[in-house]
Design a protein around this motif. Structure first.
Motif, PDB file in Angstrom:
ATOM      1  N   VAL A  80      52.743  28.990  38.409  1.00  0.00           N
ATOM      2  CA  VAL A  80      53.773  30.017  38.510  1.00  0.00           C
ATOM      3  C   VAL A  80      54.293  30.066  39.943  1.00  0.00           C
ATOM      4  O   VAL A  80      53.513  30.118  40.892  1.00  0.00           O
ATOM      5  N   LYS A  81      55.604  30.046  40.082  1.00  0.00           N
ATOM      6  CA  LYS A  81      56.248  30.082  41.386  1.00  0.00           C
ATOM      7  C   LYS A  81      57.116  31.336  41.454  1.00  0.00           C
ATOM      8  O   LYS A  81      57.715  31.725  40.465  1.00  0.00           O
ATOM      9  N   GLU A  82      57.151  31.958  42.623  1.00  0.00           N
ATOM     10  CA  GLU A  82      58.000  33.142  42.789  1.00  0.00           C
ATOM     11  C   GLU A  82      59.191  32.787  43.669  1.00  0.00           C
ATOM     12  O   GLU A  82      59.032  32.241  44.749  1.00  0.00           O
ATOM     13  N   GLU A  83      60.383  33.115  43.181  1.00  0.00           N
ATOM     14  CA  GLU A  83      61.616  32.887  43.921  1.00  0.00           C
ATOM     15  C   GLU A  83      62.209  34.234  44.294  1.00  0.00           C
ATOM     16  O   GLU A  83      62.189  35.170  43.491  1.00  0.00           O
ATOM     17  N   ILE A  84      62.755  34.326  45.483  1.00  0.00           N
ATOM     18  CA  ILE A  84      63.383  35.572  45.919  1.00  0.00           C
ATOM     19  C   ILE A  84      64.785  35.653  45.326  1.00  0.00           C
ATOM     20  O   ILE A  84      65.603  34.754  45.512  1.00  0.00           O
ATOM     21  N   LEU A  85      65.046  36.725  44.577  1.00  0.00           N
ATOM     22  CA  LEU A  85      66.371  36.948  43.985  1.00  0.00           C
ATOM     23  C   LEU A  85      67.323  37.610  44.970  1.00  0.00           C
ATOM     24  O   LEU A  85      68.525  37.367  44.937  1.00  0.00           O
ATOM     25  N   GLY A  86      66.788  38.481  45.796  1.00  0.00           N
ATOM     26  CA  GLY A  86      67.637  39.179  46.744  1.00  0.00           C
ATOM     27  C   GLY A  86      66.837  40.101  47.629  1.00  0.00           C
ATOM     28  O   GLY A  86      65.668  40.373  47.384  1.00  0.00           O
ATOM     29  N   LYS A  87      67.517  40.578  48.679  1.00  0.00           N
ATOM     30  CA  LYS A  87      66.893  41.503  49.614  1.00  0.00           C
ATOM     31  C   LYS A  87      67.799  42.711  49.799  1.00  0.00           C
ATOM     32  O   LYS A  87      69.008  42.630  49.592  1.00  0.00           O
ATOM     33  N   ARG A  88      67.183  43.809  50.191  1.00  0.00           N
ATOM     34  CA  ARG A  88      67.880  45.062  50.483  1.00  0.00           C
ATOM     35  C   ARG A  88      68.819  45.483  49.371  1.00  0.00           C
ATOM     36  O   ARG A  88      69.895  44.943  49.195  1.00  0.00           O
ATOM     37  N   GLY A  89      68.377  46.441  48.634  1.00  0.00           N
ATOM     38  CA  GLY A  89      69.180  46.947  47.533  1.00  0.00           C
ATOM     39  C   GLY A  89      68.621  48.252  47.015  1.00  0.00           C
ATOM     40  O   GLY A  89      67.990  49.017  47.740  1.00  0.00           O
ATOM     41  N   ARG A  90      68.819  48.461  45.720  1.00  0.00           N
ATOM     42  CA  ARG A  90      68.396  49.712  45.101  1.00  0.00           C
ATOM     43  C   ARG A  90      68.109  49.450  43.626  1.00  0.00           C
ATOM     44  O   ARG A  90      68.733  48.610  43.007  1.00  0.00           O
ATOM     45  N   ILE A  91      67.151  50.189  43.085  1.00  0.00           N
ATOM     46  CA  ILE A  91      66.855  50.142  41.660  1.00  0.00           C
ATOM     47  C   ILE A  91      67.303  51.472  41.059  1.00  0.00           C
ATOM     48  O   ILE A  91      67.009  52.533  41.598  1.00  0.00           O
ATOM     49  N   VAL A  92      68.068  51.389  39.971  1.00  0.00           N
ATOM     50  CA  VAL A  92      68.677  52.576  39.378  1.00  0.00           C
ATOM     51  C   VAL A  92      68.440  52.557  37.870  1.00  0.00           C
ATOM     52  O   VAL A  92      68.503  51.507  37.236  1.00  0.00           O
ATOM     53  N   VAL A  93      68.169  53.732  37.316  1.00  0.00           N
ATOM     54  CA  VAL A  93      68.066  53.882  35.869  1.00  0.00           C
ATOM     55  C   VAL A  93      69.313  54.627  35.412  1.00  0.00           C
ATOM     56  O   VAL A  93      69.482  55.806  35.692  1.00  0.00           O
ATOM     57  N   LEU A  94      70.219  53.896  34.740  1.00  0.00           N
ATOM     58  CA  LEU A  94      71.465  54.466  34.232  1.00  0.00           C
ATOM     59  C   LEU A  94      71.371  54.602  32.726  1.00  0.00           C
ATOM     60  O   LEU A  94      71.233  53.592  32.032  1.00  0.00           O
ATOM     61  N   ASN A  95      71.458  55.819  32.239  1.00  0.00           N
ATOM     62  CA  ASN A  95      71.354  56.098  30.802  1.00  0.00           C
ATOM     63  C   ASN A  95      70.111  55.440  30.224  1.00  0.00           C
ATOM     64  O   ASN A  95      69.023  55.928  30.375  1.00  0.00           O
TER      65      ASN A  95
END
Length: 106
Positions: A36-51
């Motif tokens: 199993v390899k981990e790739e970085i999708l992105g940095k600095r952001g936010r997680i939001v629960v919409l509806n």
């Protein structure tokens, strides 16, 4: 019987992750040899629960979007992030991601 309601732990986890700032997001990719390899999708952001959706944004773009009913999510034991597994509506593939929160001293 006595008016006690069972607490929904999934709602607590959703409420906890909603609006949190992200340090970075990794995606678990299973290789052909079984590792199993981990790739970085992105940095600095936010997680939001919409509806009824979990949306992970890094910068100006969405990197992960999944329905809460289809997702499996757990808080990391360290408390500094969350794992989310489910069908990513952006790529159309099943994805396992780990979201690491930005640390703030209380």
């Amino acid at each position: 019987m006595f008016g006690f309601k069972r607490k929904n732990k999934n709602q607590d986890v959703l409420r906890q992750m909603d609006g949190r700032e992200i340090k970075y997001v990794t995606h678990r990719v299973k290789q052909e040899d079984g590792t199993v390899k981990e790739e970085i999708l992105g940095k600095r952001g936010r997680i939001v629960v919409l509806n009824d959706e979990i949306v992970v944004m890094c910068g100006e773009k969405d990197v992960f979007r999944c329905k809460t009913s289809d997702a499996v999510y757990y808080t990391l034991l360290s408390g500094d992030g969350i794992t989310v597994s489910g069908l990513n509506q952006i790529s159309g593939e099943y994805a396992d991601i780990i979201v690491y929160y930005t640390y703030y001293r209380k």
